[in-house]
Write a protein that holds these residues in place. Structure first.
Motif, mmCIF file in Angstrom:
data_model
loop_
_atom_site.group_PDB
_atom_site.id
_atom_site.type_symbol
_atom_site.label_atom_id
_atom_site.label_comp_id
_atom_site.label_asym_id
_atom_site.label_seq_id
_atom_site.Cartn_x
_atom_site.Cartn_y
_atom_site.Cartn_z
ATOM 1 N N THR A 1 51.750 -22.390 -22.133
ATOM 2 C CA THR A 1 51.913 -22.982 -20.413
ATOM 3 C C THR A 1 50.589 -22.916 -19.854
ATOM 4 O OG1 THR A 1 52.586 -20.674 -20.013
ATOM 5 C CG2 THR A 1 54.274 -22.092 -20.232
ATOM 6 N N GLY A 2 49.587 -22.283 -20.691
ATOM 7 C CA GLY A 2 48.303 -21.942 -20.237
ATOM 8 C C GLY A 2 47.091 -21.800 -21.061
ATOM 9 N N SER A 3 45.923 -22.446 -20.861
ATOM 10 C CA SER A 3 44.797 -22.058 -21.901
ATOM 11 C C SER A 3 43.636 -21.874 -21.020
ATOM 12 C CB SER A 3 44.645 -23.433 -22.825
ATOM 13 O OG SER A 3 44.396 -24.298 -22.090
ATOM 14 N N GLY A 4 42.723 -21.143 -21.638
ATOM 15 C CA GLY A 4 41.304 -20.760 -21.004
ATOM 16 C C GLY A 4 40.278 -20.702 -22.136
ATOM 17 N N SER A 5 39.163 -20.987 -21.708
ATOM 18 C CA SER A 5 37.987 -20.761 -22.405
ATOM 19 C C SER A 5 36.805 -19.927 -21.680
ATOM 20 C CB SER A 5 37.379 -22.131 -22.780
ATOM 21 O OG SER A 5 38.244 -23.034 -23.327
ATOM 22 N N PHE A 6 36.021 -19.377 -22.254
ATOM 23 C CA PHE A 6 34.911 -18.597 -21.818
ATOM 24 C C PHE A 6 33.610 -18.692 -22.674
ATOM 25 C CE2 PHE A 6 31.826 -14.987 -20.966
ATOM 26 C CZ PHE A 6 31.536 -15.301 -19.604
ATOM 27 N N LEU A 7 32.656 -19.513 -22.405
ATOM 28 C CA LEU A 7 31.449 -19.853 -23.077
ATOM 29 C C LEU A 7 30.254 -19.114 -22.407
ATOM 30 C CD1 LEU A 7 32.088 -23.472 -24.175
ATOM 31 C CD2 LEU A 7 32.248 -21.369 -25.476
ATOM 32 N N PRO A 8 29.608 -18.189 -23.048
ATOM 33 C CA PRO A 8 28.725 -17.322 -22.116
ATOM 34 C C PRO A 8 27.531 -18.146 -22.129
ATOM 35 C CG PRO A 8 28.629 -16.651 -24.318
ATOM 36 C CD PRO A 8 29.884 -17.533 -24.199
ATOM 37 N N GLY A 9 26.714 -17.979 -20.854
ATOM 38 C CA GLY A 9 25.466 -18.603 -20.472
ATOM 39 C C GLY A 9 25.323 -20.044 -20.461
ATOM 40 N N ALA A 10 24.227 -20.601 -20.244
ATOM 41 C CA ALA A 10 23.915 -22.151 -20.351
ATOM 42 C C ALA A 10 23.855 -22.547 -21.739
ATOM 43 C CB ALA A 10 22.505 -22.337 -19.836
ATOM 44 N N PRO A 11 24.288 -23.723 -22.230
ATOM 45 C CA PRO A 11 24.034 -24.147 -23.486
ATOM 46 C C PRO A 11 22.768 -23.977 -23.938
ATOM 47 C CG PRO A 11 25.282 -25.747 -22.053
ATOM 48 C CD PRO A 11 24.716 -24.636 -21.134
ATOM 49 N N VAL A 12 22.651 -23.418 -25.256
ATOM 50 C CA VAL A 12 21.249 -23.364 -25.999
ATOM 51 C C VAL A 12 21.238 -24.388 -27.019
ATOM 52 C CG1 VAL A 12 20.051 -22.040 -27.302
ATOM 53 C CG2 VAL A 12 21.473 -20.973 -25.808
ATOM 54 N N ASP A 13 20.044 -25.416 -26.863
ATOM 55 C CA ASP A 13 19.911 -26.496 -27.763
ATOM 56 C C ASP A 13 19.189 -26.062 -29.038
ATOM 57 O OD1 ASP A 13 17.087 -26.618 -27.098
ATOM 58 O OD2 ASP A 13 17.441 -28.129 -25.591
ATOM 59 N N ASN A 14 19.026 -27.026 -29.953
ATOM 60 C CA ASN A 14 18.380 -26.712 -31.314
ATOM 61 C C ASN A 14 17.177 -26.058 -31.056
ATOM 62 O OD1 ASN A 14 21.041 -27.401 -32.353
ATOM 63 N ND2 ASN A 14 20.159 -29.393 -33.259
ATOM 64 N N ARG A 15 16.295 -26.326 -30.103
ATOM 65 C CA ARG A 15 15.037 -26.160 -29.898
ATOM 66 C C ARG A 15 14.931 -24.630 -29.578
ATOM 67 N NH1 ARG A 15 13.199 -30.681 -26.004
ATOM 68 N NH2 ARG A 15 15.312 -30.259 -25.386
ATOM 69 N N GLU A 16 15.845 -24.255 -28.712
ATOM 70 C CA GLU A 16 15.842 -22.843 -28.117
ATOM 71 C C GLU A 16 16.435 -21.908 -28.954
ATOM 72 O OE1 GLU A 16 16.764 -22.905 -23.557
ATOM 73 O OE2 GLU A 16 17.800 -24.814 -24.395
ATOM 74 N N MET A 17 17.005 -22.143 -30.158
ATOM 75 C CA MET A 17 17.864 -21.259 -30.925
ATOM 76 C C MET A 17 16.921 -20.102 -31.092
ATOM 77 S SD MET A 17 20.053 -23.640 -33.553
ATOM 78 C CE MET A 17 21.160 -22.080 -33.878
ATOM 79 N N GLU A 18 15.770 -20.291 -31.872
ATOM 80 C CA GLU A 18 14.870 -19.240 -32.118
ATOM 81 C C GLU A 18 14.503 -18.069 -31.030
ATOM 82 O OE1 GLU A 18 12.095 -22.827 -32.573
ATOM 83 O OE2 GLU A 18 14.439 -22.319 -32.794
ATOM 84 N N SER A 19 14.521 -18.453 -29.963
ATOM 85 C CA SER A 19 14.253 -17.685 -28.676
ATOM 86 C C SER A 19 15.490 -16.634 -28.605
ATOM 87 C CB SER A 19 13.974 -18.218 -27.531
ATOM 88 O OG SER A 19 15.462 -19.070 -26.824
ATOM 89 N N ARG A 20 16.721 -16.840 -29.274
ATOM 90 C CA ARG A 20 17.629 -16.097 -28.986
ATOM 91 C C ARG A 20 17.970 -15.208 -30.393
ATOM 92 N NH1 ARG A 20 20.656 -17.501 -24.339
ATOM 93 N NH2 ARG A 20 19.170 -18.810 -23.492
ATOM 94 N N ILE A 21 17.668 -15.782 -31.520
ATOM 95 C CA ILE A 21 18.067 -15.040 -32.912
ATOM 96 C C ILE A 21 16.816 -14.960 -33.680
ATOM 97 C CG2 ILE A 21 20.462 -15.785 -32.739
ATOM 98 C CD1 ILE A 21 19.956 -17.737 -34.899
ATOM 99 N N GLY A 22 15.590 -15.563 -33.418
ATOM 100 C CA GLY A 22 14.545 -15.366 -34.265
ATOM 101 C C GLY A 22 14.422 -16.053 -35.496
ATOM 102 N N PHE A 23 13.423 -15.958 -36.199
ATOM 103 C CA PHE A 23 13.044 -16.075 -37.401
ATOM 104 C C PHE A 23 13.138 -15.199 -38.455
ATOM 105 C CE2 PHE A 23 10.901 -20.246 -35.875
ATOM 106 C CZ PHE A 23 12.008 -21.123 -36.139
ATOM 107 N N LEU A 24 13.421 -15.247 -39.682
ATOM 108 C CA LEU A 24 13.413 -14.030 -40.785
ATOM 109 C C LEU A 24 12.590 -14.199 -41.633
ATOM 110 C CD1 LEU A 24 17.146 -14.124 -41.923
ATOM 111 C CD2 LEU A 24 16.183 -12.774 -39.952
ATOM 112 N N GLY A 25 11.465 -15.240 -41.695
ATOM 113 C CA GLY A 25 10.348 -15.306 -42.544
ATOM 114 C C GLY A 25 10.082 -16.760 -42.630
#
Length: 375
Positions: free
Chosen positions: A7-31
């Protein structure tokens, strides 16, 4: 036995969308290999943006349980129900915030409205359908009249470079490194939830749950997507808690999350065989399905699914498929909730429309199906 209706549904997506260029600012590079494998993964998974529950400095914005609770509140709002009216809460996730207690206890604590029965479900993507089936059966059996169910993930905290310091990537080839990197550039954060009741909502479209089918094939496969051991072979899969300390488990690479792609490839025929079995059991033709909500981890895997279904004469017309992974990422156990929520918000459902949900899980090979009918 009474009917059960979403009878009802809901979503929660945190923060603003992160595009592909910004990803490493959140999870970084391993090498040195990370930039190349990021590009390769994004070509395969087709994801253009996703959400992270970490800010640009790596600080958590929410807990897993807080995201789930917000999704439950959104679903209650859509159902015109106060969360205090809930009688049952089932929650699924890949990893809760704590080792103990379970995710449902934490989500219930965040809701903080009234005592209720709860149920925690821990797996990978399939934990979503485990939780959904638990709530469905409870309402179906008349144990409760109003239930909520959630799926939530906080994957990005697993992907911080500090988790991988014990791993020497310089000794690996591309294929070996990909078992770590693919998940880093594919999984994302968020939560979704549903409210189930014994009667449909008279003010908005509801979805009757016709049946749920779920089967594990762990008797045929070792673990495929795993964390808590450094090896997935049955002989060497030593649990992290069997090391002399958590630090020792970390130093020997038993904490990080990874994927065995050779095993994943072997699972597709099993999933598709089960798909045919379910269609046959319920005498369901692909032509009967108005909307198909499949969860898959990458666009390339979705294309393989279409190929196998076409060869089996079980292909649901492609224009009936609904998947928005390219916009939200692969949110694991939350994904099927997000798909149902978007369907209810954006499609003009007509009475009698049949919806088929499909959730395969590579953790140790299982698959789930749920049939819904618009009322």
């Amino acid at each position: 036995m009474q009917g059960v209706f979403i009878t009802g549904s809901g979503s929660f997506l945190p923060g603003a969308p992160v595009d592909n260029r910004e990803m490493e600012s959140r999870i970084g590079f391993l090498g040195e290999h990370s930039r190349k494998l990021k590009a390769l993964t994004l070509r395969q998974n087709g994801i253009r943006q996703r959400h992270y529950a970490l800010d640009a400095e790596g600080n958590p914005l929410f807990t897993n349980a807080q995201m789930a609770a917000r999704a439950v509140e959104a679903a209650c709002d859509a159902a015109r129900r106060d969360p205090a009216q809930l009688q049952y809460l089932a929650c699924g996730t890949t990893q809760a915030d704590f080792l103990v207690p379970g995710i449902a206890s934490a989500v219930h604590g965040e809701l903080a409205h009234t005592p209720m029965e709860i149920s925690s479900h821990q797996s990978v993507c399939g934990s979503s359908m485990m939780a959904i089936k638990s709530a469905w059966l409870n309402v179906h059996a008349g144990q409760h009249r109003i239930a909520a169910v959630s799926g939530s993930e906080f994957s990005s905290r697993w992907f911080q470079p500090g988790f991988y310091r014990a791993i020497d990537f310089s000794l690996m080839n591309t294929q070996q490194a990909m078992q770590y990197e693919f998940l880093r550039w594919t999984l994302s954060d968020g939560a979704g939830a549903l409210v189930m009741e014994a009667e449909p909502n008279p003010q908005r479209p509801s979805l009757k749950i016709d049946w749920i089918e779920q089967k594990s094939f762990a008797d045929r496969f070792p673990t495929c997507m795993f964390a808590g051991t450094r090896d997935n072979s049955p002989e060497d899969a030593k649990p992290w808690a069997h090391y002399e300390s958590p630090g020792a488990a970390y130093e020997q690479g038993a904490i990080v999350l990874r994927q065995d792609f050779d095993l994943l490839d072997q699972m597709f025929p099993v999933w598709m065989g089960y798909f045919l079995e379910v269609l046959d059991k319920h005498q369901l033709s692909p032509r009967d399905i108005r909307y198909f909500l499949p969860h898959y981890s990458a666009r390339a895997l979705g294309e393989r699914m279409k190929t196998l279904l076409t060869r089996s004469a079980a292909m649901i017309p492609e224009e009936r498929w609904r998947n928005h992974q390219q916009e939200v990422g692969n949110v694991g156990s939350a994904s099927i909730f997000l798909l149902i929520d978007r369907l209810l918000r954006e499609e003009k459902l007509e009475r009698g429309d049949r919806i088929l949900c499909f959730v395969p899980e590579s953790g140790r090979c299982l698959a789930s199906f749920m049939s819904l009918t618009a009322v």
